[in-house]
Write a protein that holds these residues in place. Sequence first.
Motif: not given
Length: 559
Positions: A142-151, A487-498, A542-545
């Motif tokens: 429950g700690r990911c940002r749901e608005s970013l996941v929703g996008k 394989l990867a650490v999939v966390g990092g820089i705090h970003i906006s939905d844009n 994310e790349g395309k948008c």
Amino acid sequence: MKEAKGISRRSLLKGATLGAAGVAAMGMFGCSPASSSAEGGSDAKGGESGKHTWEVKPEPITDIAETVDTEVLVIGAGYSGTCCALNAAENGTKVILVEKDNVPNGHGVGGTGAVASRALDELGIKLDKSIEMERWVSTCGGRCRESLVGKWFRESERCMNWLLDLAESDGAKCMVTVGSHSTVHPEADCYHMISGGQTTNDNMSIANYIEYLFIAKAEETGNFELVYNSPAVQLVQDESGKVTGAICETENGYVQYNASKGVVLATGDVSYNDEYIDEFAPIAKKVMTRLCSDQGNTGDGHNMAAWAGGTFQDGPWPTMMHPQAAGMFHGPFLFINPEGKRFMNEATWVQGKCVGTMVNGGYDHCWSIFDASFQEDNTASLEYGGGMFWDSFRAVGTTPADASASHAASVEKGVTDTPENYKKADTIDELLAQIEEIDADTAKATIERYNELCAAGEDTDFFKESHFLFPVEEGPFYAVKVGPGLLAVVGGIHISDNFEVLDADDNPIEGLYAIGNCSGDMYAYDYPINVQGNSHGRCLVEGKCLGEQLAGVYEDVKA
């Protein structure tokens, strides 16, 4: 493409032996002053007064040998960076893509996850987005940002269909693979493996065909330039704090790129930076192997973002792990650690097997034990479970028996080719004798206890579902070494939905963006695999948008 000679990731390899883990990986020169450790990761702390590297902003570089102007500067030629560059360039924006290596770098086994696509439509596959997003968020505590996941859920179909069209124009084909049928950890059939296109290169594998395709298409636009061997070492900011460019180091000196529309960090994760792992993902230090062989993901973008005023998502950061650092097959069968003890419910997902081995097993590996019936038993188990390397990367429409036959062949080959990871013997005593590290008496008692549970039809030790209880009774007997790999650490820089890099007060750092595995907030605590391949799917979206956004043509599909 410009090629400014410099230090390549390839030249930094220190002879690490990956063995079979190389299959799972098919997917230190930079801005950090930290030195390289013997394992390929940077040291625990650097800078002044014991501060972390990212907390100590270096003095501005002033001895600039060359200045180059562009509209968009993308740093990092991985999946997200090449996708962003193409989408900006094909929409009329001048783009320069800089890469610190001498080749693009793609990680993973080449699949891209999507919650919908025309390929899924053709197969009659329809995912319930409400359920899949809830599973995603739950896996992340429950700690990911749901608005970013929703996008991502909104944009996934549009972006995947664009990729399918692009790949088909290159003559490539798409195969959708089967997921797990587990009631607890189900995986949707949504893993799009794209390969076989006309775009080829001597350095290319199925893992980075997509990067080469994006680059080839970007070059056709006339708005794109790719510069290899040019590690970005510092961002350029004006008096207001706006990011206006970046400085790269080359053999000919420092090159400053001025970007009027924005700088995009697409530099990958921190898998080979121990300073970051110690602080944000310490469980990653417990794995048997770090699986991405180029060793180039050292947190370059993370450092530069922090030095520019950006912040990170809260820790601990989620890890993406697979138990393929030794043998490639495990199934739902008995696991024992080097002490000879069983320690978990083995019929779980790949991440759970890794964490269980390291935390409950207490070691960086264990042994999967099964008998002569394993091919038939595995086939039976796939009615109820499966997933990566328990099932296989097989196409939708093939059968569990196909997967088990493939695994049986690989196990027999492993016994011959890599006996350090695969064992076979006519008796249990002979099998255990081959595993020199193991406590044979304890292991034999563990196997006897496990067979009793199988006979009773109920696992009262770890409560594995009864349809996964297969006894170890009939020779020949097998043992496969199970090694967790990062394989990867999939966390990092705090970003906006844009995808704007944010400061500690959630204000954007003007002109600076982050996408792919250097960015955070899409995941937390754990990596959700219910939508298989969603890390690459994230890079695609994310790349395309962002590419469209920087070109001024993006329209949010949000209703």
